[in-house]
Enzyme design. Structure first.
Site, short mmCIF file in Angstrom:
data_model
loop_
_atom_site.label_atom_id
_atom_site.label_comp_id
_atom_site.label_asym_id
_atom_site.label_seq_id
_atom_site.Cartn_x
_atom_site.Cartn_y
_atom_site.Cartn_z
N ARG A 157 0.81 -1.22 0.00
CA ARG A 157 0.00 0.00 0.00
C ARG A 157 0.84 1.27 0.00
O ARG A 157 0.33 2.36 -0.21
CB ARG A 157 -0.96 -0.01 1.19
CG ARG A 157 -2.22 -0.82 0.91
CD ARG A 157 -3.09 -0.90 2.14
NE ARG A 157 -2.59 -1.86 3.10
CZ ARG A 157 -3.04 -1.96 4.35
NH1 ARG A 157 -3.97 -1.13 4.80
NH2 ARG A 157 -2.55 -2.88 5.16
N GLN A 182 11.79 -14.99 7.25
CA GLN A 182 10.54 -15.74 7.15
C GLN A 182 10.32 -15.95 5.65
O GLN A 182 9.95 -15.02 4.94
CB GLN A 182 9.37 -14.95 7.75
CG GLN A 182 8.07 -15.74 7.75
CD GLN A 182 6.85 -14.90 8.11
OE1 GLN A 182 6.85 -13.67 7.97
NE2 GLN A 182 5.78 -15.55 8.52
N ALA A 234 40.11 45.10 -7.88
CA ALA A 234 38.88 44.54 -8.44
C ALA A 234 39.13 43.95 -9.82
O ALA A 234 39.93 44.46 -10.59
CB ALA A 234 37.81 45.63 -8.52
#
Ligand code: UD1
Ligand code: CA
Length: 460
Positions: free
Chosen positions: A20, A78, A426
């Site tokens: 689900r 299992q 810069a």
């Protein structure tokens, strides 16, 4: 557990397919607060300090086993899904007669230690303790059938129940504890003469009654604790419960939470006093927040430490960072793993920091990338500065000493050392050692072309 109590073996049934969920991920690996459902159950089981924890997994459960391989549990397969009784039977050969067996479920993640403690018998008298709940809508659950005197007689599954039994609102959560010796005997007597042709674990209750072993029902305090997660809607339900609980704990610890419904804690948070968390904050893994830390809206903080007095402004992502005290971070800052910031560091908007150390009072306020770098104290990283740490194959380190200022739009090509007090003009791309205390400019000189004419479109 008291001294007289039998050693405990916990068996977690997790062989269900979880169809689900409609997911490629096995049900018990679906995450709740960032951890697989089954991991929550294992952690709670282990908090009881049992002698052993067994996980019964099913066909196709190899992925579950692989992902949780580091857990100190014994995995029992299992092979065929033949019912809850059959599932428990798979673990029984490992469990000594003298143990108490506690049965849990891999898809019931919010069960609390305190509740489980009530199921563990203290005395020497053999008994079965059964966790029950009162359901407004008992559909789907096994019903607890009592006799006139109020003693539990048996559990009847929904699919096998009579009309009268269907009206019973006291339900079986599936969680129970019983002596291993008796369980072994009863499991061997189970039959599949029921509507599902399964070995029902619930049938051991009637067998206990027959053997005059006391069956003690324990009513679960909150329904959410025993909610089994079967689909994504129920997953969201347990997540919401977790979220509310985590927020509540933080608030009771003194944290101011702007809206507990909009805080997600998916891990462990430690904190000082007067911490503030704004809306839509997500905290993952191990998070430590110092005194007076403020976290703005929309921040994700994962496996990080944030020092006292630091403010994280809106929309920051902080991953595996150690941020010192009195820092300003963001808005819109990103830390990729492993950075360390000393006191008073400012990291501003659109700045990415990765695997770097920043010394006291250093700043990168706008639009920068700092990766694999070591910055001294009082460094100012100008807007648009990029540490080019990657040559396409290798990552190289950058060292920026104290008091360096990098101009806007500089590129520091690693490996490189920028000396103390250096200023980079810069727009410079520096590729070699930048000497300390001087201005270094590495860009084309500005020139003006006299008499130049802008091209014009020909008229047709
Ligand atoms: C079971 C109980 C029911 C109880 C309900 C609570 C039985 C017969 N019924 O019903 O009384 O109200 O839980 O949710 O026990 N599992 C295995 N191997 C199997 C069968 C099941 O590992 O062969 C595991 C599943 O992964 C699941 C749990 O056991 O986690 C319960 O199995 P499920 O088939 O969902 O039981 P219910 O029919 O809901
Ligand atoms: Ca079933």
């Amino acid at each position: 557990m008291s001294d007289t109590a039998a050693p405990l073996s916990v068996v977690i049934l997790a062989a269900g397919e979880g169809k689900r969920m409609r997911s490629a991920l096995p049900k018990v690996l679906q995450p709740l607060a960032g951890r697989p459902l089954l991991k929550h159950v294992i952690d709670t089981a282990r908090s009881l300090e049992p002698a052993a924890v067994y996980v019964v997994y099913g066909h196709g459960g190899e992925r579950v086993r692989a992902q949780l391989a580091a857990e100190p549990v014994t995995w029992t397969l299992q092979e065929e899904r033949r019912g809850t009784g059959h599932a428990l039977l798979q673990a029984m050969p490992h469990i000594p007669d003298g143990h108490t067996v506690l049965v849990l479920y891999g898809d019931v993640p919010l069960i609390r230690r305190a509740t489980l403690a009530q199921l563990l018998p203290g005395g020497a008298r053999a008994q079965v303790r059964l966790l029950t709940m009162k359901a407004d809508d008992p559909a789907g659950y096994g019903r607890i059938v009592r006799d006139r005197s109020g003693s539990v007689r048996r559990i009847v599954e929904q699919k096998d129940a009579s009309r009268a039994q269907l009206a019973i609102r006291e339900c079986n959560t599936g969680v129970l504890a019983a002596p291993a010796r008796l369980l072994r005997k009863w499991l061997a007597l189970l039959k599949t003469d029921n509507s599902q042709r399964e070995y029902y674990l619930t049938d051991v209750i009637a067998l206990a009654v027959k053997d005059r072993i006391a069956v003690k029902p324990v009513l679960a305090a909150q329904a959410i604790e025993v909610l089994g997660v079967n689909d994504k809607a129920q997953l969201a339900q347990v997540e919401a419960a977790w979220r509310a609980q985590a927020a509540r704990e933080l608030m009771l610890g003194g944290v101011t939470v702007a809206d507990p419904a909009r805080l997600d804690v998916r891990g462990t948070v430690t904190h000082g006093t007067d911490v503030f968390l704004d809306v839509n904050v997500v905290l993952e893994g191990q998070v430590a927040l110092g005194d007076g830390v403020r976290v703005g809206p929309g921040c994700l903080i994962r496996n990080s430490e944030i020092g006292a007095g630091t403010e994280v402004f809106a929309y920051c992502v902080i991953d595996a960072a150690v941020i010192g005290p009195d820092c300003n971070i963001g808005p819109f800052a990103r830390f990729r793993p492993s950075s360390t910031l000393a006191r008073g560091v400012h990291i501003g908007n659109f700045v990415e920091v990765k695997n770097s150390r920043l010394g006291e009072g250093s700043k990168a306020n706008h639009l920068a990338y700092v990766g694999d770098a070591q910055l001294g104290a009082r460094v100012n990283i100008g807007a648009g500065t990029i540490v080019a740490n990657y040559d396409g194959a290798n990552k190289h380190r950058t060292v920026v000493e104290d008091d360096v200022h990098t101009g806007s739009n500089s590129v520091l090509v690693a490996p490189i050392v920028v000396g103390a007090g250096a200023t980079i003009g810069a727009g410079s791309t520096v590729t070699r050692v930048v000497p300390g205390g001087k201005l270094t400019v590495a860009r084309a000189r500005q020139q003006t072309i006299e008499g130049w004419r802008r091209p014009v479109k020909e008229k047709k």
